[in-house]
Design a protein around this motif. Structure first.
Motif, PDB file in Angstrom:
ATOM      1  N   ASP A 186       0.794  -1.236   0.000  1.00 50.33           N
ATOM      2  CA  ASP A 186       0.000   0.000   0.000  1.00 50.33           C
ATOM      3  C   ASP A 186       0.820   1.275   0.000  1.00 50.33           C
ATOM      4  O   ASP A 186       0.266   2.374  -0.102  1.00 50.33           O
ATOM      5  CB  ASP A 186      -0.930   0.014   1.223  1.00 50.33           C
ATOM      6  CG  ASP A 186      -1.988  -1.065   1.139  1.00 50.33           C
ATOM      7  OD1 ASP A 186      -2.169  -1.629   0.042  1.00 50.33           O
ATOM      8  OD2 ASP A 186      -2.623  -1.345   2.170  1.00 50.33           O
ATOM      9  N   ILE A 187       2.130   1.128   0.196  1.00 56.46           N
ATOM     10  CA  ILE A 187       2.991   2.312   0.120  1.00 56.46           C
ATOM     11  C   ILE A 187       4.230   1.948  -0.691  1.00 56.46           C
ATOM     12  O   ILE A 187       4.567   0.768  -0.818  1.00 56.46           O
ATOM     13  CB  ILE A 187       3.428   2.836   1.512  1.00 56.46           C
ATOM     14  CG1 ILE A 187       4.218   1.769   2.297  1.00 56.46           C
ATOM     15  CG2 ILE A 187       2.244   3.303   2.329  1.00 56.46           C
ATOM     16  CD1 ILE A 187       4.782   2.286   3.632  1.00 56.46           C
ATOM     17  N   LEU A 210       2.067   7.065  -0.577  1.00 50.79           N
ATOM     18  CA  LEU A 210       0.839   6.278  -0.381  1.00 50.79           C
ATOM     19  C   LEU A 210       0.434   5.776  -1.758  1.00 50.79           C
ATOM     20  O   LEU A 210       0.416   6.538  -2.731  1.00 50.79           O
ATOM     21  CB  LEU A 210      -0.264   7.146   0.224  1.00 50.79           C
ATOM     22  CG  LEU A 210       0.139   7.964   1.466  1.00 50.79           C
ATOM     23  CD1 LEU A 210      -1.046   8.784   1.963  1.00 50.79           C
ATOM     24  CD2 LEU A 210       0.662   7.065   2.577  1.00 50.79           C
ATOM     25  N   ASN A 211       0.087   4.503  -1.840  1.00 44.62           N
ATOM     26  CA  ASN A 211      -0.053   3.919  -3.178  1.00 44.62           C
ATOM     27  C   ASN A 211      -1.296   3.035  -3.313  1.00 44.62           C
ATOM     28  O   ASN A 211      -1.190   1.852  -3.592  1.00 44.62           O
ATOM     29  CB  ASN A 211       1.229   3.119  -3.495  1.00 44.62           C
ATOM     30  CG  ASN A 211       1.249   2.611  -4.917  1.00 44.62           C
ATOM     31  OD1 ASN A 211       0.733   3.274  -5.818  1.00 44.62           O
ATOM     32  ND2 ASN A 211       1.829   1.441  -5.122  1.00 44.62           N
ATOM     33  N   ARG A 212      -2.460   3.656  -3.093  1.00 41.39           N
ATOM     34  CA  ARG A 212      -3.716   2.969  -3.398  1.00 41.39           C
ATOM     35  C   ARG A 212      -4.561   3.884  -4.281  1.00 41.39           C
ATOM     36  O   ARG A 212      -5.648   4.342  -3.873  1.00 41.39           O
ATOM     37  CB  ARG A 212      -4.490   2.647  -2.106  1.00 41.39           C
ATOM     38  CG  ARG A 212      -3.761   1.714  -1.148  1.00 41.39           C
ATOM     39  CD  ARG A 212      -4.724   1.259  -0.063  1.00 41.39           C
ATOM     40  NE  ARG A 212      -5.786   0.436  -0.609  1.00 41.39           N
ATOM     41  CZ  ARG A 212      -7.038   0.405  -0.113  1.00 41.39           C
ATOM     42  NH1 ARG A 212      -7.386   1.171   0.900  1.00 41.39           N
ATOM     43  NH2 ARG A 212      -7.945  -0.382  -0.655  1.00 41.39           N
ATOM     44  N   ASN A 229      -6.111   6.508  -2.141  1.00 33.50           N
ATOM     45  CA  ASN A 229      -5.169   6.286  -1.025  1.00 33.50           C
ATOM     46  C   ASN A 229      -5.861   6.127   0.327  1.00 33.50           C
ATOM     47  O   ASN A 229      -5.306   6.517   1.367  1.00 33.50           O
ATOM     48  CB  ASN A 229      -4.116   7.406  -0.942  1.00 33.50           C
ATOM     49  CG  ASN A 229      -3.174   7.384  -2.130  1.00 33.50           C
ATOM     50  OD1 ASN A 229      -2.946   6.339  -2.737  1.00 33.50           O
ATOM     51  ND2 ASN A 229      -2.646   8.545  -2.496  1.00 33.50           N
ATOM     52  N   LEU A 239      -6.885   4.930   3.790  1.00 35.72           N
ATOM     53  CA  LEU A 239      -5.918   4.396   4.759  1.00 35.72           C
ATOM     54  C   LEU A 239      -6.451   3.110   5.378  1.00 35.72           C
ATOM     55  O   LEU A 239      -6.963   3.113   6.497  1.00 35.72           O
ATOM     56  CB  LEU A 239      -5.660   5.450   5.844  1.00 35.72           C
ATOM     57  CG  LEU A 239      -5.230   6.836   5.341  1.00 35.72           C
ATOM     58  CD1 LEU A 239      -5.218   7.837   6.493  1.00 35.72           C
ATOM     59  CD2 LEU A 239      -3.858   6.756   4.680  1.00 35.72           C
ATOM     60  N   LEU A 261      -2.220  -0.367   5.189  1.00 35.15           N
ATOM     61  CA  LEU A 261      -1.416   0.804   4.825  1.00 35.15           C
ATOM     62  C   LEU A 261      -0.813   1.431   6.083  1.00 35.15           C
ATOM     63  O   LEU A 261       0.379   1.766   6.126  1.00 35.15           O
ATOM     64  CB  LEU A 261      -2.281   1.816   4.069  1.00 35.15           C
ATOM     65  CG  LEU A 261      -1.540   3.033   3.501  1.00 35.15           C
ATOM     66  CD1 LEU A 261      -2.263   3.561   2.250  1.00 35.15           C
ATOM     67  CD2 LEU A 261      -1.335   4.155   4.491  1.00 35.15           C
ATOM     68  N   MET A 286       3.108   1.850   7.103  1.00 34.10           N
ATOM     69  CA  MET A 286       3.730   3.142   7.453  1.00 34.10           C
ATOM     70  C   MET A 286       4.412   3.052   8.808  1.00 34.10           C
ATOM     71  O   MET A 286       5.544   3.509   8.978  1.00 34.10           O
ATOM     72  CB  MET A 286       2.653   4.226   7.531  1.00 34.10           C
ATOM     73  CG  MET A 286       2.457   4.908   6.217  1.00 34.10           C
ATOM     74  SD  MET A 286       2.054   6.648   6.389  1.00 34.10           S
ATOM     75  CE  MET A 286       3.579   7.412   6.829  1.00 34.10           C
ATOM     76  N   GLY A 290       1.168  11.586  -1.406  1.00 33.11           N
ATOM     77  CA  GLY A 290       0.172  10.676  -1.973  1.00 33.11           C
ATOM     78  C   GLY A 290       0.270  10.650  -3.483  1.00 33.11           C
ATOM     79  O   GLY A 290      -0.537  10.005  -4.144  1.00 33.11           O
ATOM     80  N   ALA A 299      -4.835  11.646   0.564  1.00 30.07           N
ATOM     81  CA  ALA A 299      -5.562  10.468   1.066  1.00 30.07           C
ATOM     82  C   ALA A 299      -6.977  10.896   1.431  1.00 30.07           C
ATOM     83  O   ALA A 299      -7.169  11.932   2.080  1.00 30.07           O
ATOM     84  CB  ALA A 299      -4.864   9.862   2.283  1.00 30.07           C
ATOM     85  N   GLY A 326      -6.879  11.179   6.235  1.00 27.74           N
ATOM     86  CA  GLY A 326      -5.839  11.748   5.366  1.00 27.74           C
ATOM     87  C   GLY A 326      -5.399  13.107   5.875  1.00 27.74           C
ATOM     88  O   GLY A 326      -4.203  13.444   5.878  1.00 27.74           O
TER      89      GLY A 326
END
Ligand code: HXC
Length: 259
Positions: A6-7, A21-23, A28, A30, A34, A38, A58, A64, A111
């Motif tokens: 997710d990141i 952040l990678n959704r 993104n 949370l 994720l 983090m 993000g 996010a 976020g």
């Protein structure tokens, strides 16, 4: 470290670790995984002397959009009580090195709260901040009711939390949520520039300065000043303080070693 879903975590460059952040498919959101990734990444970064600062972003479109509402939907009261996420938030909050956020697009709910865990926020002029939890029949759950008041004052905090309205990047800057607003194409670059600059500073002084400033949120002026004085005294015992002063006298650049 485990495979990250997710990141995205960069290699350390010029003392800066970048967490993206990678959704993107969920703006993104949370989800638990994720936050765990983090927290694990930051825990590892505490122990890594090469990491002097962390950059959190993000990406270009969205920071996010909050907690993952689809995941949250499956939790009843007991599920919320046993939810591991508060422990991840506590670990993120305890990260002692500086964190700079580069925020484009939405920073909503969790976020916005993640953004407020960062020490400095650079926002693109397309950023929008809000705590829309009220629309879901809940309230902010990762410090929003507390950090927002300290960041923007009571009236704006009430406005955001009670109405669920969003504010713009410029309003965020005017109210102190954000330190600079730039065009979205420059957000990451400007935040990185700042993080890299901070990474060149003496790390013990940076760490103690962060601790002292954060302490001001939760203590009296007198005990805050006391903490500042003790930190100031402690720094007199560091090699970097001697190096900084010597470099000034000798009209050269300091060479800080973190000792
Ligand atoms: C899960 C989310 C999401 C979220 C967006 N998505 N926000 N999924 N949790 N918080 C998903 C959508 O379901 C959709 O995927 C995709 O991302 C794009 O969203 P859209 O709504 O189609 O985009 P748009 O019309 O541009 O609207 C963007 C938006 C809206 C304004 C950000 O998505 C929105 O209002 N999101 C919820 C914001 C929110 O209420 N945040 C607070 C959450 S509670 P699909 O696959 O469905 O098309 C919270 C509590 C914190 O944060 C507590 C701390 C622990």
């Amino acid at each position: 470290m485990q495979d990250l879903q997710d990141i995205i975590v960069s290699d350390v460059q010029k003392g800066v670790l970048t967490i993206t952040l990678n959704r993107p498919e969920a703006y993104n959101a949370l989800r638990t995984n994720l936050l765990q990734e983090m927290a694990d990444t930051l825990d590892a970064a505490v122990l890594n002397d090469d990491v002097k600062a962390v950059l959190v972003t993000g990406g270009e479109k969205v920071f996010a959009a909050g907690a993952d509402i689809k995941e949250m939907a499956s939790l009843d009261a007991v599920g919320v009580m046993n939810d591991p996420r508060p422990t991840y938030w506590r670990r993120i909050n305890a990260f002692p090195k500086p964190m700079v956020a580069a925020v484009n697009g939405f920073a909503l709910g969790g976020g916005c709260e993640l953004m407020m865990h960062c020490d400095i926020v650079i926002a693109g002029d397309n950023a929008q901040f809000g705590q829309p939890e009220i629309n879901l029949g809940i309230i902010p759950g990762a410090g929003g009711t507390q950090r927002l008041v300290r960041a923007v004052g009571k009236s704006m905090a009430m406005q955001l939390v009670l109405s669920g309205e969003f504010i713009s990047a410029e309003q965020g800057r005017d109210f102190g949520l954000v330190s600079e607003v730039v065009i979205p194409e420059r957000t990451l670059e400007r935040a990185r520039q700042l993080a890299e600059k901070i990474a060149t500073k003496p790390p013990i002084a940076v760490r103690l300065a962060k601790e002292a400033i954060l302490k001001s949120y939760e203590t009296t002026l007198d005990s805050g000043l006391n903490l500042e004085r003790k930190a100031f005294t402690m720094l007199a015992a560091t090699e970097d303080r001697n190096e900084g002063i010597a470099a000034f006298m000798e009209k050269r650049k300091p060479n800080f070693t973190g000792k």
